[in-house]
Design a protein around this motif. Structure first.
Motif, PDB file in Angstrom:
ATOM      1  N   VAL A 245       0.813  -1.223   0.000  1.00 52.43           N
ATOM      2  CA  VAL A 245       0.000   0.000   0.000  1.00 52.43           C
ATOM      3  C   VAL A 245       0.842   1.267   0.000  1.00 52.43           C
ATOM      4  N   LEU A 246       2.142   1.142   0.262  1.00 53.91           N
ATOM      5  CA  LEU A 246       2.990   2.333   0.379  1.00 53.91           C
ATOM      6  C   LEU A 246       2.965   3.217  -0.870  1.00 53.91           C
ATOM      7  N   PRO A 247       3.075   2.667  -2.096  1.00 52.46           N
ATOM      8  CA  PRO A 247       3.022   3.544  -3.271  1.00 52.46           C
ATOM      9  C   PRO A 247       1.746   4.361  -3.364  1.00 52.46           C
ATOM     10  N   MET A 248       0.602   3.768  -2.992  1.00 52.10           N
ATOM     11  CA  MET A 248      -0.656   4.518  -3.017  1.00 52.10           C
ATOM     12  C   MET A 248      -0.611   5.682  -2.036  1.00 52.10           C
ATOM     13  N   LEU A 249      -0.122   5.423  -0.841  1.00 47.78           N
ATOM     14  CA  LEU A 249      -0.032   6.472   0.173  1.00 47.78           C
ATOM     15  C   LEU A 249       0.916   7.587  -0.277  1.00 47.78           C
ATOM     16  N   ILE A 250       2.065   7.210  -0.837  1.00 54.12           N
ATOM     17  CA  ILE A 250       3.026   8.210  -1.320  1.00 54.12           C
ATOM     18  C   ILE A 250       2.412   9.011  -2.461  1.00 54.12           C
ATOM     19  N   ALA A 251       1.733   8.329  -3.368  1.00 52.75           N
ATOM     20  CA  ALA A 251       1.131   9.013  -4.516  1.00 52.75           C
ATOM     21  C   ALA A 251       0.135  10.066  -4.069  1.00 52.75           C
ATOM     22  N   GLU A 252      -0.699   9.713  -3.103  1.00 52.34           N
ATOM     23  CA  GLU A 252      -1.721  10.661  -2.648  1.00 52.34           C
ATOM     24  C   GLU A 252      -1.086  11.823  -1.896  1.00 52.34           C
ATOM     25  N   LEU A 253      -0.056  11.546  -1.093  1.00 55.12           N
ATOM     26  CA  LEU A 253       0.650  12.620  -0.417  1.00 55.12           C
ATOM     27  C   LEU A 253       1.299  13.549  -1.447  1.00 55.12           C
ATOM     28  N   ALA A 254       1.951  12.974  -2.453  1.00 60.09           N
ATOM     29  CA  ALA A 254       2.632  13.784  -3.467  1.00 60.09           C
ATOM     30  C   ALA A 254       1.646  14.659  -4.235  1.00 60.09           C
ATOM     31  N   ALA A 255       0.500  14.102  -4.601  1.00 56.43           N
ATOM     32  CA  ALA A 255      -0.492  14.874  -5.347  1.00 56.43           C
ATOM     33  C   ALA A 255      -0.966  16.071  -4.530  1.00 56.43           C
TER      34      ALA A 255
ATOM     35  N   ALA B 157       0.625  11.494 -10.516  1.00 53.93           N
ATOM     36  CA  ALA B 157       1.072  12.663  -9.753  1.00 53.93           C
ATOM     37  C   ALA B 157       2.339  13.254 -10.369  1.00 53.93           C
ATOM     38  N   LEU B 158       3.243  12.368 -10.802  1.00 51.62           N
ATOM     39  CA  LEU B 158       4.469  12.830 -11.448  1.00 51.62           C
ATOM     40  C   LEU B 158       4.142  13.558 -12.757  1.00 51.62           C
TER      41      LEU B 158
ATOM     42  N   GLY C  74       6.010  22.474 -17.310  1.00 49.48           N
ATOM     43  CA  GLY C  74       6.133  22.739 -18.740  1.00 49.48           C
ATOM     44  C   GLY C  74       6.792  21.646 -19.544  1.00 49.48           C
ATOM     45  N   ASP C  75       6.985  20.460 -18.954  1.00 48.34           N
ATOM     46  CA  ASP C  75       7.626  19.355 -19.673  1.00 48.34           C
ATOM     47  C   ASP C  75       6.538  18.401 -20.176  1.00 48.34           C
ATOM     48  N   ALA C  76       5.853  18.810 -21.240  1.00 43.55           N
ATOM     49  CA  ALA C  76       4.734  18.030 -21.766  1.00 43.55           C
ATOM     50  C   ALA C  76       5.172  16.662 -22.266  1.00 43.55           C
ATOM     51  N   GLU C  77       6.381  16.590 -22.813  1.00 44.45           N
ATOM     52  CA  GLU C  77       6.877  15.319 -23.343  1.00 44.45           C
ATOM     53  C   GLU C  77       7.045  14.289 -22.225  1.00 44.45           C
ATOM     54  N   ALA C  78       7.672  14.714 -21.125  1.00 43.01           N
ATOM     55  CA  ALA C  78       7.861  13.808 -19.987  1.00 43.01           C
ATOM     56  C   ALA C  78       6.517  13.427 -19.382  1.00 43.01           C
ATOM     57  N   ALA C  79       5.594  14.383 -19.304  1.00 44.35           N
ATOM     58  CA  ALA C  79       4.269  14.099 -18.756  1.00 44.35           C
ATOM     59  C   ALA C  79       3.561  13.033 -19.577  1.00 44.35           C
ATOM     60  N   GLU C  80       3.661  13.126 -20.886  1.00 41.57           N
ATOM     61  CA  GLU C  80       3.007  12.140 -21.751  1.00 41.57           C
ATOM     62  C   GLU C  80       3.638  10.761 -21.583  1.00 41.57           C
ATOM     63  N   ARG C  81       4.953  10.702 -21.399  1.00 45.15           N
ATOM     64  CA  ARG C  81       5.601   9.400 -21.163  1.00 45.15           C
ATOM     65  C   ARG C  81       5.070   8.769 -19.874  1.00 45.15           C
ATOM     66  N   SER C  82       4.950   9.570 -18.834  1.00 38.57           N
ATOM     67  CA  SER C  82       4.429   9.059 -17.566  1.00 38.57           C
ATOM     68  C   SER C  82       2.985   8.601 -17.715  1.00 38.57           C
TER      69      SER C  82
END
Length: 335
Positions: free
Chosen positions: A151-161, A196-197, A205-213
């Motif tokens: 469950v740790l990734p879910m918790l980290i993801a929500e904290l990061a968002a 979240a990333l 402003g890094d649309a290319e990286a966002a699309e990869r994620s």
């Protein structure tokens, strides 16, 4: 449950429907509570708050009748989410605090983390972002301390968002790699971390990286249903297009997601409201371009579309007590 956390949500719905269908009417109360509670949990994840609330009420009554405190704890967490989705903020917080107390008494680490996730979400969507961040921090710390890798990734993801929205971009960027690199985790947790990333990358402003994620998110949630899972991805993709100067692409993303909502009978508002704001911004950008170039027909089309999106947002929050969602709809009105 395995199917759901692996991202195969349609298969999970089908399996649970079969379990409910074959459950004998004379099954022991604790067993009936377990099955009906699981269905209630799934309904909350699908954004079907009213149905989830009714099912959880049934399951809670059965759990208390049987003195099954484990089931009462488990169902109370889903019940809290359902209460919030149907506008009962105070009831939601009370149910989630009760579930956390029960989980601590029982020493059930998994349910303790679930209560953290849902309580933080309720606080967030009720406009208490700082309190939500602190609950999320406590959940991450507990998962690390007790060794709960799933469950740790879910918790980290929500904290990061939440940190991204709070302006803590540096901290969010620092903690996300741990969630994304995890191998012993829920697929949905890693997908949320990537989303979240992507949002952070879009804002920078890094649309290319966002699309990869976001392509990785698409792969992880290939069978996702419900706005809780699909709308954040769409919002991040629309934001990336907007920051990259592509409002027409953002318009397409928003239209596709809002259209899919009708197909899934999704009544949840919290995850769709940011998409409404992004859609209104896309139409405002297109209208500004059309005005500058003298394209009257394109200008009128964008103005009509913006009005329609705003009206859709107003309809979403009409019967809900969701200050955070209302804020995004207000932003759509400003556009």
């Amino acid at each position: 449950r395995y199917l759901w956390i692996s991202g195969l949500q349609r298969d999970a719905v089908a399996e649970l429907s079969r379990a409910v269908a074959v459950m004998p009417d004379d099954a022991p109360p604790a067993e009936r509570s377990r099955v009906l509670g699981a269905e209630g949990h799934l309904l909350t994840l699908l954004g079907r708050g009213a149905e989830a609330r009714a099912r959880c009420e049934q399951a809670l009554a059965l759990a208390r009748e049987a003195g099954a405190r484990q089931e009462e704890c488990r169902v109370s967490i889903s019940f809290g989410a359902a209460l919030h989705m149907t506008g009962d903020l105070e009831g939601a917080i009370e149910a989630l605090q009760r579930s956390r107390e029960l989980a601590e008494e029982l020493g059930d680490l998994e349910e303790m983390t679930r209560s953290c996730i849902n309580l933080a979400e309720v606080l967030d969507q009720s406009g208490q972002l700082e309190e939500a961040v602190e609950v999320s921090r406590a959940g991450v710390a507990m998962a690390r301390r007790e060794g709960i890798p799933g469950v740790l990734p879910m918790l980290i993801a929500e904290l990061a968002a939440r940190l991204v929205r709070q302006g803590g971009w540096g901290e969010a960027e620092a903690i996300l790699p741990e969630a994304i690199a995890a191998t012993m985790s829920w697929s949905v947790g890693r997908a949320n971390a990537l989303c979240a990333l992507a949002q952070l990358q879009a804002l920078r402003g890094d649309a290319e990286a966002a699309e990869r994620s976001l392509r990785e998110v698409d792969a992880a949630l290939r069978e996702a249903v419900g706005s809780m899972w699909t709308a954040p991805t769409a919002t991040a993709r629309a934001d990336a297009a907007l920051w990259d100067g592509r409002p027409a692409d953002a318009r397409k993303v928003v239209a596709a997601e809002l259209g899919s909502r009708e197909q899934t009978d999704d009544s949840e508002t919290a995850y769709l409201a940011p998409l409404v704001a992004a859609g209104a911004r896309a139409e405002a950008d297109l209208a500004a371009r059309a005005r500058a170039t003298g394209e009257t027909e394109a200008l009128e089309q964008a103005m009509r579309a913006a009005a329609a999106i705003h009206e859709a947002g107003r309809a979403l929050i009409a019967a809900k007590s969701k200050p955070e969602a209302a804020l995004f709809v207000a932003l759509a009105a400003l556009e």
